[in-house]
Structure formats: C-alpha cells, structure tokens
Scaffold this motif. Structure first.
Motif, PDB file in Angstrom:
ATOM      1  N   LEU A 111      -0.026  -4.567  -0.403  1.00  0.00           N
ATOM      2  CA  LEU A 111      -0.685  -3.324  -0.819  1.00  0.00           C
ATOM      3  C   LEU A 111       0.185  -2.550  -1.803  1.00  0.00           C
ATOM      4  N   VAL A 112       1.460  -2.413  -1.488  1.00  0.00           N
ATOM      5  CA  VAL A 112       2.360  -1.694  -2.390  1.00  0.00           C
ATOM      6  C   VAL A 112       2.479  -2.423  -3.723  1.00  0.00           C
ATOM      7  N   GLU A 113       2.545  -3.741  -3.667  1.00  0.00           N
ATOM      8  CA  GLU A 113       2.630  -4.521  -4.904  1.00  0.00           C
ATOM      9  C   GLU A 113       1.366  -4.351  -5.746  1.00  0.00           C
ATOM     10  N   ALA A 114       0.205  -4.321  -5.098  1.00  0.00           N
ATOM     11  CA  ALA A 114      -1.045  -4.128  -5.828  1.00  0.00           C
ATOM     12  C   ALA A 114      -1.070  -2.763  -6.507  1.00  0.00           C
ATOM     13  N   ALA A 115      -0.554  -1.747  -5.827  1.00  0.00           N
ATOM     14  CA  ALA A 115      -0.499  -0.418  -6.429  1.00  0.00           C
ATOM     15  C   ALA A 115       0.452  -0.385  -7.623  1.00  0.00           C
ATOM     16  N   ASP A 125       4.665   6.213  -5.275  1.00  0.00           N
ATOM     17  CA  ASP A 125       5.447   7.367  -4.819  1.00  0.00           C
ATOM     18  C   ASP A 125       5.281   7.640  -3.331  1.00  0.00           C
ATOM     19  N   ALA A 126       4.126   7.290  -2.771  1.00  0.00           N
ATOM     20  CA  ALA A 126       3.848   7.689  -1.394  1.00  0.00           C
ATOM     21  C   ALA A 126       2.944   6.688  -0.704  1.00  0.00           C
ATOM     22  N   VAL A 127       3.137   6.566   0.609  1.00  0.00           N
ATOM     23  CA  VAL A 127       2.215   5.803   1.445  1.00  0.00           C
ATOM     24  C   VAL A 127       1.744   6.709   2.582  1.00  0.00           C
ATOM     25  N   VAL A 128       0.458   6.620   2.878  1.00  0.00           N
ATOM     26  CA  VAL A 128      -0.139   7.337   4.004  1.00  0.00           C
ATOM     27  C   VAL A 128      -0.714   6.287   4.936  1.00  0.00           C
ATOM     28  N   ALA A 129      -0.049   6.068   6.058  1.00  0.00           N
ATOM     29  CA  ALA A 129      -0.426   5.006   7.004  1.00  0.00           C
ATOM     30  C   ALA A 129      -1.444   5.560   7.996  1.00  0.00           C
ATOM     31  N   ASN A 130      -2.654   5.742   7.508  1.00  0.00           N
ATOM     32  CA  ASN A 130      -3.716   6.354   8.294  1.00  0.00           C
ATOM     33  C   ASN A 130      -4.440   5.358   9.207  1.00  0.00           C
ATOM     34  N   HIS A 131      -4.276   4.076   8.973  1.00  0.00           N
ATOM     35  CA  HIS A 131      -5.033   3.063   9.696  1.00  0.00           C
ATOM     36  C   HIS A 131      -4.731   3.086  11.194  1.00  0.00           C
ATOM     37  N   ALA A 132      -5.683   2.589  11.979  1.00  0.00           N
ATOM     38  CA  ALA A 132      -5.477   2.514  13.428  1.00  0.00           C
ATOM     39  C   ALA A 132      -6.371   1.441  14.027  1.00  0.00           C
ATOM     40  N   LEU A 153       6.394  -1.587   7.970  1.00  0.00           N
ATOM     41  CA  LEU A 153       6.534  -2.446   6.792  1.00  0.00           C
ATOM     42  C   LEU A 153       6.029  -1.762   5.532  1.00  0.00           C
ATOM     43  N   LEU A 154       5.055  -0.881   5.665  1.00  0.00           N
ATOM     44  CA  LEU A 154       4.630  -0.082   4.513  1.00  0.00           C
ATOM     45  C   LEU A 154       5.757   0.828   4.026  1.00  0.00           C
ATOM     46  N   VAL A 155       6.427   1.473   4.961  1.00  0.00           N
ATOM     47  CA  VAL A 155       7.551   2.331   4.576  1.00  0.00           C
ATOM     48  C   VAL A 155       8.659   1.491   3.945  1.00  0.00           C
ATOM     49  N   GLN A 156       8.925   0.315   4.502  1.00  0.00           N
ATOM     50  CA  GLN A 156       9.935  -0.571   3.927  1.00  0.00           C
ATOM     51  C   GLN A 156       9.575  -0.945   2.485  1.00  0.00           C
TER      52      GLN A 156
END
Length: 261
Positions: free
Chosen positions: A88-92, A100-107, A135-138
């Motif tokens: 996901l980060v690579e696609a962005a 600049d930012a990730v919002v890990a809203n998923h559940a 892993l998103l934060v990483q």
C-alpha cells in the motif's frame, strides 16, 4: 489561494470499503483538506458481516472523492497478507512520489466470546488488526524523508480499556495491543519528526446497529447520541495537521464522554 491543512501531503487511509463508515469520512476530510489519498479497501470482509458490503463497492467512494476534486488512488488488499501493508505504501509512493501519513482505520470483527474462541480467529484478528497496523507504520518510516514536515501515523483501538466487551475477544485483544504499543512507537519515531497517536472512536453509528441498540447506546452516552463517522474524521484531521505537531504517544477517545460514565 488559501493553503489547506494537508496541501502537499500524501495520506494512506485503510479500511474504507463502505461510504457510511469511518474510513470514508476520514477520506472525505483528507481530500477536503487538500491531501492526496491512497484509499485501501477490502470489501470481502464486509460481505461476510451482517451489515454487508456497500452496494456501490469501494469504487463508488473513489468516484465521489474524485468528483470533488480529490487526487485519489485505490488499492483493494487483504491485510491478512503480511506483504500488503508495504505494498500500500509503495503504491502511494508510485502514484504521488512520497507518503507523509498512514491512518490504520481498518478492523476485523468476528464476535467470538470465550466459549466460541478459536485459535484460527485469534491469529487472523491479530494479523489484520495488529500486525498490519505495525507493518504500515514500519513501511511509512522506511520511506519517510525526515526533512519533510507532517510525518504522521494514526492507529485505531476500541473501547476495551473503558469497559468490558466479552463477546468480541479476538477483536479487543488485537485492538488493545495497538493501544499499548502507541507510546513506544511514538518515542522511537519522535526524533524523525513522525508522530504516532491512537484513536478510540467510541460506539459509532455505521449502519450495523438496529433501532433498539441505537436507542440504548444513545441513552447511555452523556451527549445523548452515538458517535458519528464525521466526529472521528475531525479528530483524525487534527492529528494529521500541523496544529498537532507536538502531540504524540497519545490514545484519544472521540466518544462524547462515553468513557467518563
């Protein structure tokens, strides 16, 4: 032209499969504030739930956001896959040049009480809710340019630290872990100008409750109503913006005082 709060910023928002829910509200706010957006969805999870998937699919939200002028890309991915967060980060980055930012809203929710508990569901809830968020934060940190302002990670917990949720053990165990890891991540990333905070959105009316449940929750809340996705989106927008630059390591409830009863 007046500068908007997220002009020039790129934000990844996960878990935005339904237009009525929190992820969609956050996505709308990111676009309204000028941010470029990588929108993540996984509609098959919603299709398994009593409320079902959005009839228009995630594409309906993407079309809405683009129609409002948003720079939006969409990736559908199962966050149980350990490679998905970095992808996901690579696609962005491929779409917008940086993140600049990730919002890990998923559940992931499975409604298992103690008698129903399975090792498979514990492992899957951990993989989706806890592991994928970490892993998103990483992935965010690995590509972050420390000279850029606005490094942000926003995690999502639930209300398990305010009250018992005995019918949602895999969910609350995996969400509680994010609450507890927030401060450690924040301390680690503070020298790199990346803040890490955690949001508890409180009981949120996203279309899954019946009329009886809506009335009962509203009666228990000091404000007399449920939380709404827009309430959560306002808090997330503030955490993403410059005014929250000195706020990190915090778990913040946006619940109208529910936690104080």
């Amino acid at each position: 032209m007046t500068r908007r709060a997220l002009d020039g910023r790129v934000v990844v928002v996960t878990g935005a499969s339904r237009r009525i829910a929190i992820g969609a509200a956050i996505a709308r706010r990111v676009v309204a504030d000028g941010g470029a957006l990588l929108l993540h969805s996984w509609a098959p999870h919603d299709a398994e739930q009593p409320w079902g998937a959005d009839p228009g699919g995630p594409e309906a939200l993407v079309d809405e956001l683009r129609a409002s002028g948003g720079r939006v890309e969409h990736v559908a991915a199962d966050l149980a896959d350990p490679a998905a967060p970095a992808a996901l980060v690579e696609a962005a980055r491929d779409a917008f040049g940086h993140v600049d930012a990730v919002v890990a809203n998923h559940a992931r929710s499975s409604a298992q009480a103690l008698e129903d508990l399975t090792a498979a569901e514990l492992d899957l809830s951990y993989a989706v809710n806890t592991r994928a968020s970490l892993l998103l934060v990483q992935a965010l940190a690995a590509q972050h340019d420390d000279a850029r302002p606005g490094g942000r990670a926003v995690l999502f917990t639930s209300g398990q630290y305010h009250g018992a949720m005995p019918g949602e053990l895999p969910y609350i165990a995996s969400k509680a872990a994010l609450h507890e890891v927030t401060r450690s991540l924040a301390v680690h990333l503070a020298p790199r100008r990346i803040t890490v905070n955690c949001v508890n959105p409180g009981p949120n009316d996203t279309g899954y409750a019946d009329d009886e449940a809506r009335a009962a929750i509203a009666a228990l809340n000091p404000g007399g109503r449920w939380s709404a996705p827009a309430d959560t989106a306002r808090l997330v927008a503030w955490l993403l913006g410059d005014e929250a630059d000195w706020v990190t390591g915090q778990t913040i409830a946006s619940d109208g005082g529910w936690s104080s009863r």
